[in-house]
Motif scaffolding. Structure first.
Motif, PDB file in Angstrom:
ATOM      1  N   GLY A 249      44.714  36.652  35.237  1.00  0.00           N
ATOM      2  CA  GLY A 249      45.347  37.484  36.252  1.00  0.00           C
ATOM      3  C   GLY A 249      46.859  37.417  36.193  1.00  0.00           C
ATOM      4  O   GLY A 249      47.453  36.666  35.414  1.00  0.00           O
ATOM      5  N   LYS A 260      49.782  41.467  45.083  1.00  0.00           N
ATOM      6  CA  LYS A 260      48.379  41.882  45.123  1.00  0.00           C
ATOM      7  C   LYS A 260      48.198  43.390  45.314  1.00  0.00           C
ATOM      8  O   LYS A 260      47.452  44.035  44.563  1.00  0.00           O
ATOM      9  N   LEU A 263      49.722  45.471  42.233  1.00  0.00           N
ATOM     10  CA  LEU A 263      48.994  45.180  41.000  1.00  0.00           C
ATOM     11  C   LEU A 263      47.608  45.808  41.014  1.00  0.00           C
ATOM     12  O   LEU A 263      47.186  46.441  40.024  1.00  0.00           O
ATOM     13  N   GLU A 264      46.906  45.663  42.100  1.00  0.00           N
ATOM     14  CA  GLU A 264      45.557  46.223  42.160  1.00  0.00           C
ATOM     15  C   GLU A 264      45.588  47.746  42.134  1.00  0.00           C
ATOM     16  O   GLU A 264      44.692  48.378  41.572  1.00  0.00           O
ATOM     17  N   SER A 265      46.638  48.335  42.703  1.00  0.00           N
ATOM     18  CA  SER A 265      46.760  49.803  42.635  1.00  0.00           C
ATOM     19  C   SER A 265      46.997  50.287  41.209  1.00  0.00           C
ATOM     20  O   SER A 265      46.691  51.438  40.887  1.00  0.00           O
ATOM     21  N   GLY A 267      45.579  48.755  38.639  1.00  0.00           N
ATOM     22  CA  GLY A 267      44.429  48.330  37.845  1.00  0.00           C
ATOM     23  C   GLY A 267      44.570  46.987  37.200  1.00  0.00           C
ATOM     24  O   GLY A 267      43.876  46.673  36.228  1.00  0.00           O
ATOM     25  N   THR A 269      44.404  42.784  37.386  1.00  0.00           N
ATOM     26  CA  THR A 269      43.737  41.690  38.083  1.00  0.00           C
ATOM     27  C   THR A 269      44.764  40.792  38.741  1.00  0.00           C
ATOM     28  O   THR A 269      45.685  40.296  38.091  1.00  0.00           O
ATOM     29  N   TYR A 270      44.618  40.599  40.037  1.00  0.00           N
ATOM     30  CA  TYR A 270      45.519  39.718  40.769  1.00  0.00           C
ATOM     31  C   TYR A 270      45.108  38.268  40.536  1.00  0.00           C
ATOM     32  O   TYR A 270      43.942  37.903  40.676  1.00  0.00           O
TER      33      TYR A 270
END
Length: 273
Positions: A249, A260, A263-265, A267, A269-270
């Motif tokens: 991650g 978080k 990063l998740e937006s 794609g 992995t956090y």
């Protein structure tokens, strides 16, 4: 120090945890300064507030005394790109202000920067700020275990170039960070992917695009610190410190949420706690 240099410092999870503490000090200080900044204040007043805040949080300013630098922040206004020395300059309505902050906790560093507008600014300036910050996040998102440093560089440049005719500083770069504020490797904001040192868990990097509304050519003022655009165009600067975690991650050590949400937006992995 060129970006092909070896000898990068890889941190243990315990050392990264201390860097996270330093990163949180930086993130909280930048948010405090963001709220404090307003027309009529001097850059020196912002700096004094930041130093007090850093020390109240149990950390030491990274910048103060660094090669003789006299501030705890770098405060760069309008055509000043980076390394502006805080002092008597009075901020005005409509100014574009880059604020760079570093802090040390138990010998480990955090480093980040934001650019803010004081009141209303032209749309092209607001877009410059957005593009610069987005480019930083695209660079961080491009980092993967086993990849190379210039994967980050290429992602930054690609995003900026796609957004318009902007200047990207070439002589000033991001950098490795850890037990020193500036370490190998350099992290350019342009270039082909697949070059430079390999990205591995525990390598911490500061990614910091510096983008202008005009030419990328810059001058160094007589104070031997302040970098200004040669053509007088305004500039923005955005920076975060991040690392890759053993589970693959990404953890943005200077973001209050560890990166978080963004990063998740994107794609990614956090990898934070």
């Amino acid at each position: 120090m060129g970006w092909r240099d070896r000898g990068v410092q890889v941190k243990t999870p315990e050392q990264v945890a201390v860097m996270r503490r330093a990163g949180l000090v930086v993130g909280r200080t930048l948010e405090m300064v963001r709220e404090l900044a307003r027309p009529g204040l001097t850059t020196g007043e912002l700096d004094a507030a930041a130093e007090a805040h850093i020390r109240q949080l149990g950390a030491t300013p990274s910048f103060l005394g660094y090669h003789g630098f006299t501030g705890s922040l770098c405060v760069s206004v309008n055509d000043e790109v980076v390394h502006g020395i805080p002092g008597g300059r009075v901020l005005s309505e409509g100014d574009l202000v880059s604020i760079d902050c570093g802090a040390i906790v138990d010998g480990w560093h955090g480093d980040a920067a934001i650019t803010i507008a004081l009141g209303d600014v032209p749309e092209e300036v607001a877009t410059l700020m957005r593009v610069t910050e987005e480019a930083m996040w695209r660079g961080i998102a491009a980092a993967r275990p086993g990849g190379r440093v210039t994967d980050i560089s290429h992602a930054v440049e690609t995003h900026v170039r796609a957004a318009g005719r902007y200047g990207i500083l070439e002589d000033y770069t991001g950098h490795g960070i850890g037990s020193e504020m500036h370490q190998a490797p350099d992290v350019p904001n342009y270039g082909k992917p697949g070059r430079g040192p390999r990205l591995v868990p525990g390598l911490a990097l500061a990614v910091e695009p510096m983008v202008t509304l005009g030419s990328a050519e810059v001058d160094l003022l007589d104070d031997d610190w302040t970098v200004v655009t040669h053509d007088g165009s305004w500039a923005a600067h955005s920076e975060h410190t991040f690392t890759l975690t053993p589970d693959g991650g990404t953890w943005v050590l200077t973001a209050l949420d560890g990166g978080k949400v963004v990063l998740e937006s994107l794609g990614v992995t956090y990898g934070g706690d």
